[in-house]
Structure formats: structure tokens, C-alpha cells
Design a protein around this motif. Structure first.
Motif, PDB file in Angstrom:
ATOM      1  N   ARG A  27       0.826  -1.212   0.000  1.00 12.34           N
ATOM      2  CA  ARG A  27       0.000   0.000   0.000  1.00 12.34           C
ATOM      3  C   ARG A  27       0.861   1.263   0.000  1.00 12.34           C
ATOM      4  N   ALA A  28       1.951   1.244   0.735  1.00  7.50           N
ATOM      5  CA  ALA A  28       2.837   2.411   0.774  1.00  7.50           C
ATOM      6  C   ALA A  28       3.454   2.660  -0.602  1.00  7.50           C
ATOM      7  N   LEU A  29       3.906   1.605  -1.264  1.00  5.22           N
ATOM      8  CA  LEU A  29       4.480   1.769  -2.598  1.00  5.22           C
ATOM      9  C   LEU A  29       3.423   2.242  -3.591  1.00  5.22           C
ATOM     10  N   ALA A  30       2.234   1.666  -3.524  1.00  6.22           N
ATOM     11  CA  ALA A  30       1.148   2.076  -4.422  1.00  6.22           C
ATOM     12  C   ALA A  30       0.840   3.565  -4.256  1.00  6.22           C
ATOM     13  N   ALA A  31       0.743   4.016  -3.026  1.00  5.36           N
ATOM     14  CA  ALA A  31       0.449   5.429  -2.768  1.00  5.36           C
ATOM     15  C   ALA A  31       1.569   6.325  -3.275  1.00  5.36           C
ATOM     16  N   ALA A  32       2.823   5.915  -3.077  1.00  8.03           N
ATOM     17  CA  ALA A  32       3.957   6.720  -3.540  1.00  8.03           C
ATOM     18  C   ALA A  32       3.950   6.855  -5.055  1.00  8.03           C
ATOM     19  N   VAL A  33       3.666   5.766  -5.752  1.00 10.97           N
ATOM     20  CA  VAL A  33       3.631   5.794  -7.222  1.00 10.97           C
ATOM     21  C   VAL A  33       2.531   6.727  -7.719  1.00 10.97           C
ATOM     22  N   VAL A  34       1.351   6.619  -7.142  1.00  6.57           N
ATOM     23  CA  VAL A  34       0.225   7.469  -7.565  1.00  6.57           C
ATOM     24  C   VAL A  34       0.502   8.921  -7.200  1.00  6.57           C
ATOM     25  N   ARG A  35       1.065   9.159  -6.021  1.00 12.61           N
ATOM     26  CA  ARG A  35       1.397  10.526  -5.596  1.00 12.61           C
ATOM     27  C   ARG A  35       2.382  11.182  -6.565  1.00 12.61           C
ATOM     28  N   GLU A  36       3.330  10.402  -7.077  1.00  6.85           N
ATOM     29  CA  GLU A  36       4.313  10.903  -8.046  1.00  6.85           C
ATOM     30  C   GLU A  36       3.735  11.034  -9.451  1.00  6.85           C
ATOM     31  N   ARG A  37       2.499  10.628  -9.634  1.00  9.46           N
ATOM     32  CA  ARG A  37       1.786  10.677 -10.918  1.00  9.46           C
ATOM     33  C   ARG A  37       2.428   9.767 -11.966  1.00  9.46           C
ATOM     34  N   LEU A  38       3.109   8.705 -11.502  1.00  8.45           N
ATOM     35  CA  LEU A  38       3.670   7.728 -12.417  1.00  8.45           C
ATOM     36  C   LEU A  38       2.637   6.680 -12.808  1.00  8.45           C
ATOM     37  N   ALA A  39       1.545   6.626 -12.082  1.00  7.69           N
ATOM     38  CA  ALA A  39       0.393   5.786 -12.427  1.00  7.69           C
ATOM     39  C   ALA A  39      -0.856   6.512 -11.962  1.00  7.69           C
ATOM     40  N   ALA A  40      -1.939   6.308 -12.679  1.00 10.65           N
ATOM     41  CA  ALA A  40      -3.200   6.946 -12.313  1.00 10.65           C
ATOM     42  C   ALA A  40      -3.920   6.150 -11.237  1.00 10.65           C
TER      43      ALA A  40
END
Length: 115
Positions: A27-40
Motif C-alpha cells: 500500500r505504501a508503494l502504491a500510494a507513492a507511485v500514484v502521488r508521483e503521478r507515475l500511475a493513475a
């Protein structure tokens, strides 16, 4: 397809998949990726993995993350995930999206960083 095809000017899309050993890490990695806008979008769910590692068959509970993004961001996303992963050799694979609802794909394009 021809240049006049309505999909010719659409960006390509991929689903990038990785796994983690704990729900919290996933969950932490998923949130970081979305926060960085690397995934929607990131979907996190439990899976059971059976794989060959260190000379024997392993059987482990893991948490899978599916990340929806534009194809042009796949390399950046892969580097981001690999740099923050706890596994020695993390799974990070990108699978092309060959079709999808136009509205959803437009949303993915709009919610991800400029290439």
C-alpha cells in the motif's frame, strides 16, 4: 491501422505489476507511485506465489500491485519501484493494454505525469 484511425493518436498504455511481502509495504508503494503521478491507479490485493529461488521451490503469500499508466512512463515507473523495493530481485513487468474504454484511458492519460 492507418494514420486516420481514431486510435492512432492515442498514447499507449500498460499495466505494470510488482509484488510485496506485506500489505503495508504494498500500500505504501502504491500510494507513492500514484502521488508521483507515475500511475493513475494502483490495485493492491493478496496473491499466492510459487516460484524457484535460491535452489528450491518457494511458496509465499504476497501482495500484488497493478499500476495503470501510459507506456511512455513504464521505464520511469520501473526505476521508481525498483529503487524503493525491499526484494533483492523484485518483479516489475509491464504488459501492454491492447484495448480499453476510451473514457478510462483518457483518465489514465490525464492523471499521469508528462513524459
Amino acid at each position: 491501422m492507418t494514420a486516420n484511425d481514431s486510435t492512432a493518436d492515442r498514447p499507449g498504455f500498460v499495466v505494470v505489476t510488482t509484488t510485496h511481502g506485506s500489505e503495508e509495504q504494498a500500500r505504501a508503494l502504491a500510494a507513492a507511485v500514484v502521488r508521483e503521478r507515475l500511475a493513475a491507479c494502483a490495485q493492491v490485493y493478496p496473491v499466492r506465489s510459487v516460484y524457484w529461488w535460491e535452489g528450491e521451490v518457494q511458496d509465499a503469500e504476497e501482495w500484488r500491485i497493478d499500476l495503470k499508466t501510459r507506456a511512455e512512463l513504464a521505464d520511469r515507473l520501473t526505476g521508481f519501484v525498483a529503487g524503493r523495493h525491499s526484494y533483492e530481485t523484485p518483479e516489475v513487468v509491464a504488459v501492454p493494454v491492447v484495448s480499453g474504454s476510451p473514457g478510462y484511458l483518457a483518465w489514465v492519460a490525464a492523471e499521469t505525469a508528462a513524459g
